[in-house]
Design a protein around this motif. Structure first.
Motif, PDB file in Angstrom:
ATOM      1  N   ARG A  69       0.828  -1.197   0.000  1.00 16.11           N
ATOM      2  CA  ARG A  69       0.000   0.000   0.000  1.00 16.11           C
ATOM      3  C   ARG A  69       0.875   1.265   0.000  1.00 16.11           C
ATOM      4  O   ARG A  69       0.554   2.242   0.642  1.00 16.11           O
ATOM      5  N   ALA A  70       1.990   1.163  -0.681  1.00 12.56           N
ATOM      6  CA  ALA A  70       2.869   2.327  -0.799  1.00 12.56           C
ATOM      7  C   ALA A  70       3.318   2.446  -2.242  1.00 12.56           C
ATOM      8  O   ALA A  70       3.530   1.439  -2.923  1.00 12.56           O
ATOM      9  N   ILE A  71       3.448   3.683  -2.707  1.00 15.57           N
ATOM     10  CA  ILE A  71       4.005   3.854  -4.033  1.00 15.57           C
ATOM     11  C   ILE A  71       5.322   4.602  -3.919  1.00 15.57           C
ATOM     12  O   ILE A  71       5.480   5.473  -3.070  1.00 15.57           O
ATOM     13  N   GLY A  72       6.265   4.208  -4.730  1.00 13.44           N
ATOM     14  CA  GLY A  72       7.581   4.831  -4.693  1.00 13.44           C
ATOM     15  C   GLY A  72       7.679   5.929  -5.734  1.00 13.44           C
ATOM     16  O   GLY A  72       7.201   5.763  -6.851  1.00 13.44           O
ATOM     17  N   VAL A  73       8.272   7.037  -5.350  1.00 14.30           N
ATOM     18  CA  VAL A  73       8.435   8.135  -6.291  1.00 14.30           C
ATOM     19  C   VAL A  73       9.915   8.496  -6.382  1.00 14.30           C
ATOM     20  O   VAL A  73      10.559   8.753  -5.367  1.00 14.30           O
ATOM     21  N   SER A  91       1.027  13.091  -3.775  1.00 13.80           N
ATOM     22  CA  SER A  91       0.652  12.794  -2.393  1.00 13.80           C
ATOM     23  C   SER A  91      -0.849  12.900  -2.184  1.00 13.80           C
ATOM     24  O   SER A  91      -1.457  12.021  -1.566  1.00 13.80           O
ATOM     25  N   ASP A  92      -1.427  13.966  -2.699  1.00  9.38           N
ATOM     26  CA  ASP A  92      -2.850  14.182  -2.488  1.00  9.38           C
ATOM     27  C   ASP A  92      -3.675  13.020  -3.033  1.00  9.38           C
ATOM     28  O   ASP A  92      -4.542  12.486  -2.353  1.00  9.38           O
ATOM     29  N   VAL A  93      -3.377  12.629  -4.264  1.00 16.09           N
ATOM     30  CA  VAL A  93      -4.141  11.537  -4.863  1.00 16.09           C
ATOM     31  C   VAL A  93      -3.860  10.216  -4.143  1.00 16.09           C
ATOM     32  O   VAL A  93      -4.776   9.465  -3.812  1.00 16.09           O
ATOM     33  N   ALA A  94      -2.613   9.953  -3.883  1.00 17.87           N
ATOM     34  CA  ALA A  94      -2.241   8.694  -3.245  1.00 17.87           C
ATOM     35  C   ALA A  94      -2.946   8.553  -1.899  1.00 17.87           C
ATOM     36  O   ALA A  94      -3.527   7.512  -1.585  1.00 17.87           O
ATOM     37  N   ARG A  95      -2.887   9.610  -1.139  1.00 17.52           N
ATOM     38  CA  ARG A  95      -3.503   9.627   0.175  1.00 17.52           C
ATOM     39  C   ARG A  95      -4.993   9.337   0.081  1.00 17.52           C
ATOM     40  O   ARG A  95      -5.541   8.530   0.831  1.00 17.52           O
ATOM     41  N   ALA A  96      -5.630  10.023  -0.859  1.00 19.40           N
ATOM     42  CA  ALA A  96      -7.068   9.840  -1.027  1.00 19.40           C
ATOM     43  C   ALA A  96      -7.394   8.399  -1.405  1.00 19.40           C
ATOM     44  O   ALA A  96      -8.442   7.877  -1.066  1.00 19.40           O
ATOM     45  N   GLU A  97      -6.482   7.744  -2.092  1.00 21.65           N
ATOM     46  CA  GLU A  97      -6.716   6.380  -2.541  1.00 21.65           C
ATOM     47  C   GLU A  97      -6.176   5.347  -1.547  1.00 21.65           C
ATOM     48  O   GLU A  97      -6.193   4.146  -1.811  1.00 21.65           O
ATOM     49  N   GLY A 318       1.616  15.554 -11.447  1.00 24.06           N
ATOM     50  CA  GLY A 318       1.715  14.645 -10.310  1.00 24.06           C
ATOM     51  C   GLY A 318       0.423  13.883 -10.066  1.00 24.06           C
ATOM     52  O   GLY A 318       0.420  12.657  -9.960  1.00 24.06           O
ATOM     53  N   SER A 319      -0.681  14.608 -10.008  1.00 28.45           N
ATOM     54  CA  SER A 319      -1.936  13.945  -9.655  1.00 28.45           C
ATOM     55  C   SER A 319      -2.354  12.938 -10.722  1.00 28.45           C
ATOM     56  O   SER A 319      -2.806  11.836 -10.406  1.00 28.45           O
ATOM     57  N   GLU A 320      -2.156  13.276 -11.989  1.00 30.59           N
ATOM     58  CA  GLU A 320      -2.520  12.347 -13.064  1.00 30.59           C
ATOM     59  C   GLU A 320      -1.658  11.088 -13.014  1.00 30.59           C
ATOM     60  O   GLU A 320      -2.144   9.973 -13.241  1.00 30.59           O
ATOM     61  N   SER A 321      -0.388  11.259 -12.745  1.00 29.75           N
ATOM     62  CA  SER A 321       0.480  10.076 -12.731  1.00 29.75           C
ATOM     63  C   SER A 321       0.127   9.171 -11.552  1.00 29.75           C
ATOM     64  O   SER A 321       0.123   7.942 -11.682  1.00 29.75           O
ATOM     65  N   ALA A 322      -0.203   9.788 -10.431  1.00 31.09           N
ATOM     66  CA  ALA A 322      -0.605   8.976  -9.288  1.00 31.09           C
ATOM     67  C   ALA A 322      -1.902   8.229  -9.594  1.00 31.09           C
ATOM     68  O   ALA A 322      -2.038   7.042  -9.284  1.00 31.09           O
TER      69      ALA A 322
END
Lengths: 356, 356
Positions: A69-73, A91-97, A318-322
């Motif tokens: 449940r982690a993504i690497g950047v 971060s925003d998108v990842a967190r929300a997901e 960033g948000s699109e790539s996440a």
DNA sequence: TTGACAGATGAGACCGGTCTCATTATCCCT
DNA sequence: AGGGATAATGAGACCGGTCTCATCTGTCAA
């Protein structure tokens, strides 16, 4: 030796189970929130967990599940606010997901990029977002792709890779800048980039190992040529590093017999270098020379004159790539897509018609 | 479903052992680089590992060892180059010492800070470097300290915690700025900070939940008072957020009967806000108002006028904290230390004597 | 009454490493 | 030649979760 004070080893599922008087399996079910349990048991277990201050061990968890449940950047330059904004988008998108973000910095260095990817894979992240430091040196990226772990390219594409990629329309942006300048009457236009290169003289797009820089320059040269500004290749300069080099390159350009009447800065750090170097030489913007910079850094609106810039969709990059990565991590196996976001030219005060 | 193509499950120690014709334990010894093995076996195992493209599973490794060779960093604002530089300092040292860095962003929000710390602890990092978002809300930080996992505070200290802390000498910096201005003849000096606060009017240091801001303001007020600039409290303004608020606060200050003749900006974002707002009001720097900003952001040298700033040891803040953390992770259990780094005033063009 | 079935729980294997302990091979010395 | 020390290896427990499978209980319909 002095181990007596701080040894209250973290509570485990087993401990909680014992405290609650149930089996390890049942306690795990409650604590992990899977399968079914009766309300009564759930209560007992939660109470026991609280009293023991139980915290799940993610390491153990991801060992069995294989997911973290982690993504690497892997970002090219944390110090650059350009990427800072993109990271916030991620971060925003990842967190929300429901994903955590692990950030690593390559400093535009392929070696460190390789290291960072190795570490992130070793930590078993569920996917990777990378701003590749080079279009040429890519086996490590291909290896990730081949391993089946999702990977998304950010800000820079690699022509021969078909993974999801989120980039700005750099070619169009380069062309738009060129048109803005040619329409103002400029024909001799220079382009200055920080991208390291063996040879500071431009010999063709093949020297460039970043798609952003390559596209911008190609778009610029093509549009300039169309508008009668052919031969601008000779005003392209590479490798303005952060530690100076700016003054020398500017001096060189300005010493040319047909010196350019406008300059394009490939990013805000370059813009700053140019700004300083030009001022030191007593060349006034925009009277003696027009300037357009990539990236709408906040300070570009506050200089004298303020700088006309190309605003880039950093946050959306960033948000699109996440978003794309999360889709993949959830099982999407359709063909890789290239998402191209548009840029926008912001008019300020650094562009006028060339002096006669 | 379509699982057939990408299923070449990663090779494990067991696989390598089988391929090399040795026991799992022996293969593990070679691959893990511990205990003793014969050169012949070492060779066989390494060959097998290469042919299977073996990569160690850090998750499994850190589950058994309990250590991860990674340090977690929770930074208040990745977008701010100030922290970007600190992160580079951390990365450089960590890397040199063989530690990976996992970066998380709190966005100055205690809730997210808590989340980030939970995630990092769950990932079993060997230690934490945190820029605490508040001096008041600290149980989660104390919990880390109590658990025995090393934690180092970066940029901001918490008076009641005795863990290693690396900060700039903010009080001295605040005083130095005040002296510079009073020596130039200023007596009415304002201070503007971005730090969020319920009340934009300064009522005392207790409202401030960041040691940096508190120390700077206290140092400033004290030094100003000593030099005959008492009562500057009324020119202190808090909560200039990024989305405007600058214009309003500046307008308020400038509408005061005894309006300030100089302003101090608590960081470079605030400086930018003030710069814009002042210009919009037609107030010239430094003729009508002097300005000093904290943080030597690169662009501050390029505005007109260029801005006199307090240069902060960002990189060292990072590198020192990483060094301290590594020491702890290696077993140092001496009392927590507070490392205080000095700042430096860089003279530029934004300060002159007040108008009469 | 009984059998089918669903719900709740327990027992224990498993993930991929590390590490302890036992065993075997090797060597040196008396 | 025998015995003890040492080096090299193997067998298997262990870390803390997840998850499969078996067992047990209670409900409901026939």
């Amino acid at each position: 030796m002095s181990d007596s004070p701080s040894k209250p080893r973290d509570a485990t599922v087993q401990d909680v189970a014992r405290e609650a008087g149930v089996s390890k399996a049942t306690a795990a079910r409650v604590l992990g929130g899977y399968s079914v349990t009766s309300p009564a048991v759930r209560d007992k277990v939660m109470t026991a967990a609280r009293s023991l201050d139980y915290r799940p061990n993610e390491v153990a968890r991801s060992m069995t599940t294989g997911r973290s449940r982690a993504i690497g950047v892997v970002v090219a330059d944390v110090e650059n606010p350009y990427f800072g904004l993109a990271v916030r988008g991620i971060s925003d998108v990842a967190r929300a997901e429901g994903f955590d973000v692990i950030l690593a910095n390559s400093g535009e260095d392929v070696e460190r990029e390789r290291d960072a990817i190795r570490m992130l894979l070793a930590k078993r992240v569920d996917g990777l977002i990378v701003t590749p430091a080079s279009v040429h040196d890519t086996e490590h990226l291909r290896a990730v792709e081949a391993s089946g772990r999702p990977i998304v390219l950010l800000d820079r594409y690699i022509p021969s890779m078909s993974v999801d990629t989120v980039v700005a329309d750099d070619r169009a942006a380069g062309a738009a800048v060129a048109r803005r300048l040619t329409e103002a009457g400029h024909r001799r236009i220079g382009y200055v980039s920080a991208t390291a290169c063996d040879d500071p003289v431009y010999r063709g797009a093949h020297q460039l190992h970043l798609s952003t820089v390559r596209d911008r320059i190609e778009g610029f040269l093509e549009a300039a040529a169309q508008a009668g500004g052919g031969g601008c290749e000779r005003y392209v300069r590479l490798g303005v590093n952060r530690l100076g080099g700016g003054p020398k390159i500017v001096a060189d350009l300005m010493a040319l017999p047909d010196r350019p009447t406008a300059l394009i800065a490939s990013d805000n750090v370059v813009a700053l270098e140019l700004f300083k170097a030009l001022r030191a030489l007593g060349i006034a913007i925009p009277r003696d020379l027009s300037l357009i910079a990539f990236h709408d850094a906040d300070w570009t609106s506050v200089t004298t004159p303020s700088i006309t810039v190309v605003a880039q969709p950093c946050y959306e990059l960033g948000s699109e790539s996440a978003a794309a990565l999360v889709r993949r991590a959830r099982g999407d196996t359709t063909a890789g897509r290239r998402i191209i976001l548009q840029t926008r030219l912001i008019e300020r005060e650094s562009v006028i018609s060339p002096p006669r």
